[in-house]
Scaffold this motif. Structure first.
Motif, short mmCIF file in Angstrom:
data_model
loop_
_atom_site.label_atom_id
_atom_site.label_comp_id
_atom_site.label_asym_id
_atom_site.label_seq_id
_atom_site.Cartn_x
_atom_site.Cartn_y
_atom_site.Cartn_z
N VAL A 1 -2.35 23.22 -66.41
CA VAL A 1 -3.06 22.79 -67.62
C VAL A 1 -2.61 21.39 -68.06
O VAL A 1 -3.43 20.57 -68.47
CB VAL A 1 -2.87 23.83 -68.76
CG1 VAL A 1 -3.54 23.35 -70.04
CG2 VAL A 1 -3.45 25.18 -68.32
N SER A 2 -1.31 21.11 -67.92
CA SER A 2 -0.84 19.78 -68.36
C SER A 2 -1.37 18.68 -67.45
O SER A 2 -1.67 17.57 -67.91
CB SER A 2 0.69 19.73 -68.47
OG SER A 2 1.28 20.03 -67.23
N LYS B 1 0.76 28.73 -55.48
CA LYS B 1 1.45 29.70 -56.35
C LYS B 1 0.84 29.61 -57.74
O LYS B 1 0.24 28.59 -58.07
CB LYS B 1 2.94 29.34 -56.47
CG LYS B 1 3.72 29.34 -55.19
CD LYS B 1 5.15 28.93 -55.49
CE LYS B 1 5.99 28.89 -54.24
NZ LYS B 1 7.39 28.61 -54.51
N PRO B 2 1.05 30.62 -58.58
CA PRO B 2 0.49 30.57 -59.94
C PRO B 2 1.11 29.46 -60.79
O PRO B 2 2.18 28.93 -60.45
CB PRO B 2 0.87 31.93 -60.53
CG PRO B 2 1.48 32.72 -59.46
CD PRO B 2 1.83 31.83 -58.33
N SER B 3 0.44 29.12 -61.86
CA SER B 3 0.94 28.11 -62.80
C SER B 3 0.20 28.20 -64.12
O SER B 3 -1.00 28.44 -64.15
CB SER B 3 0.73 26.71 -62.22
OG SER B 3 1.00 25.72 -63.18
N ILE C 1 1.65 14.23 -54.94
CA ILE C 1 2.62 14.50 -56.01
C ILE C 1 3.08 15.96 -55.91
O ILE C 1 2.25 16.87 -55.87
CB ILE C 1 2.00 14.23 -57.39
CG1 ILE C 1 1.58 12.75 -57.50
CG2 ILE C 1 2.96 14.60 -58.52
CD1 ILE C 1 0.73 12.43 -58.72
N ASN C 2 4.38 16.15 -55.91
CA ASN C 2 4.97 17.49 -55.81
C ASN C 2 4.89 18.21 -57.16
O ASN C 2 5.54 17.80 -58.13
CB ASN C 2 6.43 17.34 -55.36
CG ASN C 2 7.13 18.67 -55.15
OD1 ASN C 2 6.56 19.73 -55.45
ND2 ASN C 2 8.34 18.63 -54.64
N ALA C 3 4.13 19.27 -57.21
CA ALA C 3 4.01 20.07 -58.45
C ALA C 3 4.86 21.33 -58.38
O ALA C 3 4.59 22.29 -59.10
CB ALA C 3 2.54 20.42 -58.69
N LEU C 4 5.88 21.32 -57.55
CA LEU C 4 6.88 22.37 -57.30
C LEU C 4 6.79 22.82 -55.84
O LEU C 4 5.70 23.07 -55.32
CB LEU C 4 6.69 23.60 -58.21
CG LEU C 4 7.66 24.78 -58.06
CD1 LEU C 4 7.92 25.45 -59.41
CD2 LEU C 4 7.18 25.81 -57.06
N CYS C 5 7.95 22.91 -55.24
CA CYS C 5 8.06 23.48 -53.89
C CYS C 5 9.37 24.26 -53.87
O CYS C 5 10.00 24.45 -54.91
CB CYS C 5 8.04 22.38 -52.84
SG CYS C 5 9.46 21.27 -52.93
N TYR D 1 -9.45 21.57 -59.48
CA TYR D 1 -8.40 22.58 -59.25
C TYR D 1 -8.75 23.46 -58.06
O TYR D 1 -9.86 23.99 -57.99
CB TYR D 1 -8.26 23.44 -60.52
CG TYR D 1 -7.37 24.64 -60.37
CD1 TYR D 1 -5.99 24.50 -60.16
CD2 TYR D 1 -7.90 25.93 -60.43
CE1 TYR D 1 -5.18 25.61 -60.03
CE2 TYR D 1 -7.08 27.05 -60.30
CZ TYR D 1 -5.72 26.88 -60.10
OH TYR D 1 -4.92 27.97 -59.96
N LEU D 2 -7.82 23.61 -57.14
CA LEU D 2 -7.99 24.54 -56.02
C LEU D 2 -6.91 25.61 -56.12
O LEU D 2 -5.73 25.29 -56.06
CB LEU D 2 -7.83 23.82 -54.68
CG LEU D 2 -8.89 22.80 -54.29
CD1 LEU D 2 -8.57 22.20 -52.93
CD2 LEU D 2 -10.27 23.45 -54.25
N ASP D 3 -7.34 26.85 -56.29
CA ASP D 3 -6.33 27.91 -56.42
C ASP D 3 -5.97 28.48 -55.05
O ASP D 3 -6.53 28.09 -54.03
CB ASP D 3 -6.80 28.99 -57.38
CG ASP D 3 -7.98 29.78 -56.84
OD1 ASP D 3 -8.21 29.76 -55.61
OD2 ASP D 3 -8.68 30.41 -57.65
N SER D 4 -5.03 29.42 -55.08
CA SER D 4 -4.51 29.91 -53.80
C SER D 4 -5.56 30.70 -53.00
O SER D 4 -5.44 30.86 -51.80
CB SER D 4 -3.27 30.76 -54.03
OG SER D 4 -3.58 31.76 -54.97
#
Ligand code: CP
Ligand code: NVA
Length: 303
Positions: free
Chosen positions: A55-56, A48-50, A120-124, A70-73
């Motif tokens: 960036v952080s 998903k976007p971020s 590490i969960n970066a949002l789900c 970084y691997l994007d969608s």
């Protein structure tokens, strides 16, 4: 044994407090941690976007002496090209940790099982633990302690709500969750938070009435429509508008500060004027994403 961070629900209050202290320390003395991830490579994969999370993590990892890929969608069409179990096992051949933002929590569980390195969960769909840590770090800085404070979350019951409940229960912060009917927090995640709260003496109240937020120290809100929810705004707007976080709500509750994980939608879930006011902690929260995540990375991987 490697440790993952999918949720804080399985942490003890002592562990949570230690992680918060580590975040404070890293923020105060970054030089002391400038080699914490020296020689380490971390893959950050986003379905998903971020803005903030991507960036952080990238800049934060750099400040700890590590390197992020970084691997994007588009470049990680998980379901289409190969099974997520194989994606995770391959990534773990090169990376020292995997940070992942995914649609389904079960993808993270698959990753954690298949990868021999921390995930590490970066949002789900269920949690946003990195956000929760940054938010309580912000409250700790503002109030000197999270213990005994009351946070009122007003809006859609979602992943952010769940992590706020869990981390708050661990750190001794009372919670009031006010949502429109039919948009309550997940009973499963509320039960997880209540199980912790029973041990820490934290009170958790749920309501559909904004008056329940009276007496809270801070108000927190988030988008009414989370990423991946394609419900047209117009169909829910009237139902959510009475839950807008605005100056009148601040006055009704007596809360001194307002929080929002962002991205925020000005004059929908929060008024633009409140976002820009002295009551706003939004940019401090955004900055603290990096310090909190650096504490997580140092805890999981640090030399
Ligand atoms: N708060 C947060 O996770 O922001 P992003 O979606 O921009 O990463
Ligand atoms: N609940 C929001 C949080 C964004 C950081 C979402 O999942 O889109």
């Amino acid at each position: 044994m490697k440790q993952d961070l999918l949720t804080f629900a399985n942490w003890t209050p002592e562990q949570m407090q230690e992680l918060l202290s580590l975040a404070v320390q890293i923020k105060q003395a970054p030089q002391a941690y400038s080699q914490a991830l020296a020689g380490k490579s971390i893959v950050a994969l986003f379905e998903k976007p971020s803005l903030r999370t991507r960036v952080s993590f990238d800049i934060g990892i750099n400040r700890l002496g590590g390197h992020m890929v970084y691997l994007d969608s588009q470049s990680n069409k998980l379901a289409g090209r190969e099974d997520s179990v194989d994606v995770a096992a391959n990534l773990a051949c090169w990376a020292d940790a995997i940070v992942a933002r995914v649609f389904s929590h079960s993808t993270l569980e698959t990753f954690a099982e298949a990868a021999k390195v921390p995930v590490i969960n970066a949002l789900c769909d269920k949690y946003h633990p990195c956000q929760g840590l940054a938010d309580y770090l912000t409250l700790f800085e503002k109030f000197g302690s999270c213990e005994g404070l009351t946070m009122a979350y007003v809006g859609d019951g979602n992943n952010v709500t769940h992590s706020l409940l869990i981390v708050g229960a661990l750190l001794g912060c009372h919670q009031v969750v006010v949502t429109p009917e039919g948009h309550e927090a997940s009973p499963e995640m509320v039960a997880q938070a209540k199980a912790i709260a029973a041990k820490t003496g934290v009170k958790i109240v749920e309501s559909n009435d904004v008056a329940a937020a009276k007496g809270a120290n801070v108000i927190y809100t988030d988008t009414w429509l989370s990423m991946g929810d394609d419900t047209p705004l117009e169909t829910i707007k009237d139902k959510f508008m009475p839950y807008q976080v605005n100056e009148a709500l601040m006055e009704l509750t007596g809360a001194t500060h307002v929080l929002h994980c962002q991205p925020a939608h000005r004059d929908l879930e929060i008024t633009g004027s409140l976002m820009d006011s002295d009551a706003s902690l939004l940019m401090q929260q955004a900055e603290n994403r990096m310090h909190g995540q650096n504490a997580i990375l140092t805890h999981l991987l640090g030399a």
